[in-house]
Design a protein around this motif. Structure first.
Motif, PDB file in Angstrom:
ATOM      1  N   UNK A  19       0.811  -1.202   0.000  1.00 40.23           N
ATOM      2  CA  UNK A  19       0.000   0.000   0.000  1.00 40.23           C
ATOM      3  C   UNK A  19       0.846   1.253   0.000  1.00 40.23           C
ATOM      4  N   UNK A  20       0.193   2.362   0.251  1.00 37.29           N
ATOM      5  CA  UNK A  20       0.845   3.672   0.277  1.00 37.29           C
ATOM      6  C   UNK A  20       0.732   4.218   1.694  1.00 37.29           C
ATOM      7  N   UNK A  21       1.878   4.479   2.319  1.00 39.66           N
ATOM      8  CA  UNK A  21       1.902   4.798   3.746  1.00 39.66           C
ATOM      9  C   UNK A  21       2.460   6.191   4.001  1.00 39.66           C
ATOM     10  N   UNK A  22       1.985   6.769   5.097  1.00 42.37           N
ATOM     11  CA  UNK A  22       2.450   8.080   5.531  1.00 42.37           C
ATOM     12  C   UNK A  22       3.770   7.922   6.286  1.00 42.37           C
ATOM     13  N   UNK A  23       4.728   8.794   5.994  1.00 47.63           N
ATOM     14  CA  UNK A  23       6.031   8.757   6.646  1.00 47.63           C
ATOM     15  C   UNK A  23       6.368  10.120   7.237  1.00 47.63           C
ATOM     16  N   UNK A  24       7.200  10.089   8.261  1.00 45.11           N
ATOM     17  CA  UNK A  24       7.687  11.318   8.884  1.00 45.11           C
ATOM     18  C   UNK A  24       9.206  11.371   8.765  1.00 45.11           C
ATOM     19  N   UNK A  25       9.723  12.569   8.486  1.00 43.02           N
ATOM     20  CA  UNK A  25      11.174  12.720   8.446  1.00 43.02           C
ATOM     21  C   UNK A  25      11.696  12.846   9.879  1.00 43.02           C
ATOM     22  N   UNK A  26      12.876  12.306  10.110  1.00 47.18           N
ATOM     23  CA  UNK A  26      13.437  12.285  11.460  1.00 47.18           C
ATOM     24  C   UNK A  26      14.696  13.132  11.594  1.00 47.18           C
ATOM     25  N   UNK A  27      15.294  13.509  10.475  1.00 39.22           N
ATOM     26  CA  UNK A  27      16.494  14.359  10.514  1.00 39.22           C
ATOM     27  C   UNK A  27      16.303  15.448   9.471  1.00 39.22           C
ATOM     28  N   UNK A  28      15.692  16.514   9.873  1.00 37.13           N
ATOM     29  CA  UNK A  28      15.221  17.538   8.950  1.00 37.13           C
ATOM     30  C   UNK A  28      16.317  18.075   8.032  1.00 37.13           C
ATOM     31  N   UNK A  29      17.545  18.183   8.535  1.00 40.38           N
ATOM     32  CA  UNK A  29      18.580  18.849   7.767  1.00 40.38           C
ATOM     33  C   UNK A  29      19.558  17.885   7.095  1.00 40.38           C
ATOM     34  N   UNK A  30      19.218  16.610   7.060  1.00 36.36           N
ATOM     35  CA  UNK A  30      20.071  15.666   6.346  1.00 36.36           C
ATOM     36  C   UNK A  30      19.954  15.936   4.842  1.00 36.36           C
ATOM     37  N   UNK A  31      21.082  15.883   4.103  1.00 40.42           N
ATOM     38  CA  UNK A  31      21.032  16.200   2.666  1.00 40.42           C
ATOM     39  C   UNK A  31      20.027  15.375   1.877  1.00 40.42           C
ATOM     40  N   UNK A  32      19.836  14.111   2.211  1.00 45.24           N
ATOM     41  CA  UNK A  32      18.903  13.278   1.462  1.00 45.24           C
ATOM     42  C   UNK A  32      17.458  13.740   1.622  1.00 45.24           C
ATOM     43  N   UNK A  33      17.186  14.502   2.692  1.00 49.44           N
ATOM     44  CA  UNK A  33      15.823  14.962   2.956  1.00 49.44           C
ATOM     45  C   UNK A  33      15.616  16.422   2.575  1.00 49.44           C
ATOM     46  N   UNK A  34      16.594  17.011   1.938  1.00 53.49           N
ATOM     47  CA  UNK A  34      16.481  18.427   1.598  1.00 53.49           C
ATOM     48  C   UNK A  34      15.274  18.661   0.683  1.00 53.49           C
ATOM     49  N   UNK A  35      14.403  19.558   1.100  1.00 52.93           N
ATOM     50  CA  UNK A  35      13.206  19.865   0.329  1.00 52.93           C
ATOM     51  C   UNK A  35      12.004  19.005   0.644  1.00 52.93           C
ATOM     52  N   UNK A  36      12.179  17.979   1.510  1.00 55.13           N
ATOM     53  CA  UNK A  36      11.056  17.103   1.861  1.00 55.13           C
ATOM     54  C   UNK A  36      10.064  17.825   2.771  1.00 55.13           C
ATOM     55  N   UNK A  37       8.797  17.491   2.616  1.00 57.50           N
ATOM     56  CA  UNK A  37       7.798  17.916   3.590  1.00 57.50           C
ATOM     57  C   UNK A  37       8.003  17.136   4.883  1.00 57.50           C
TER      58      UNK A  37
END
Length: 314
Positions: free
Chosen positions: A166-184
């Motif tokens: 299915x399609x699941x909701x996720x939360x980011x845990x390290x806001x400033x990690x380069x891989x997450x740059x620009x993520x909601x």
């Protein structure tokens, strides 16, 4: 900038129809630019479908990317024409003396198979060991992420009782990690696996940076601190109808699968599904290419050295 692929690869026409800038080898050879060399080890049965999905994600970058396709062995495929494999795929022995900026190892339908029973397990171990000294950053997807946890951290195979689909909701845990740059702060992503990636278990048994998690699906995104190994447990590359096709396949085979979660409008399989994960899928691959590959790799790949990365970490 475009991705560079063989002139006759079927994905070329699909991507051009989607207005994606694809550069054939004949034109790329006239440009004076150092493209990123990215190798895709495609373990999925339907290789043409899978290669098109990953090429679509790799195209959304200002960097020019030169793609090569790798097959795990020379066994005849049931789902991909042998002519296609012979024309566009390399055997490992053909590339093992070369260096690459990036490597992607796809998922595989092996969720209920023990590692030691996988036909190509020893060969996969060889390729992963080779990557340590020949690849700047490797991205492991779904089953490949589980295999990498075994080979890098010696973690046993952990399998769910029921398939996660299915399609699941996720939360980011390290806001400033380069891989997450620009993520909601929260985002959607599809999963289709039996593998279990429990957040607490990985936090206690590895030194990975755990970057995004789901209450239902566990860890979605993690990386080693040097960003040379990136683990994606879901399928950001999936098309809108991929989960549907898998579900209907299992229905026809009498497996009585659970309907994919949060996927069909009104939870009705008669309603055409809509992709709700494309933007973060593209963003993830663009970030990986930029921050884990381009920013880390040497300009001259002949100067690749594993010691360089170890010194950088020190």
């Amino acid at each position: 900038m475009p991705i560079k692929i063989p002139d006759q690869l079927p994905a070329r026409d699909v991507l051009r129809h989607e207005n994606i800038f694809v550069m054939p080898e004949s034109r790329a050879s006239t440009q004076e630019i150092r493209p990123l060399k990215v190798l895709i080890l495609n373990l999925m049965p339907k290789k043409i479908e899978t290669e098109t999905q990953f090429l679509r994600l790799l195209s959304n970058s200002p960097l020019q990317v030169d793609i090569e396709l790798l097959r795990i062995d020379n066994r005849r495929s049931k789902n991909t024409p042998e002519e296609h494999l012979n024309a566009f795929y390399r055997q490992f022995e053909m590339i093992e003396k070369r260096n690459f900026d990036g490597l992607i190892i796809t998922g595989a339908p092996l969720g209920l198979v023990q590692f030691e029973d996988v036909v190509y397990w020893d060969h996969l171990k060889k390729i992963m060991e080779w990557a340590k000294s020949h690849v700047t950053s490797t991205l492991f997807v779904c089953w490949a992420a589980q295999a990498a946890l075994k080979l890098i951290y010696n973690l046993p195979k952990r399998t769910r009782e029921d398939k996660l689909s299915g399609v699941y909701q996720h939360e980011i845990r390290r806001q400033f990690h380069p891989l997450l740059r620009g993520f909601d702060d929260t985002f959607l992503a599809p999963h289709s696996r039996y593998a279990d990636f429990d957040t607490e278990y990985l936090a206690q048994n590895t030194d990975l940076d755990i970057l995004a998690t789901s209450e239902q699906a566990g860890v979605y995104l993690a990386a080693t601190k040097d960003k040379r190994n990136v683990f994606v447990t879901g399928h950001p590359e999936y098309d809108a109808d991929t989960l549907h096709n898998e579900y209907m396949r299992d229905v026809k085979e009498g497996l009585e699968p659970v309907m994919p979660v949060n996927y069909y409008p009104d939870n009705n399989p008669e309603n055409p599904p809509r992709a709700s994960w494309r933007s973060h899928g593209h963003l993830l691959f663009a970030n990986w290419l930029n921050y884990c590959v381009y920013q880390q790799t040497p300009y001259d790949l002949e100067n690749f050295s594993e010691d360089k990365f170890n010194k950088d970490e020190d």
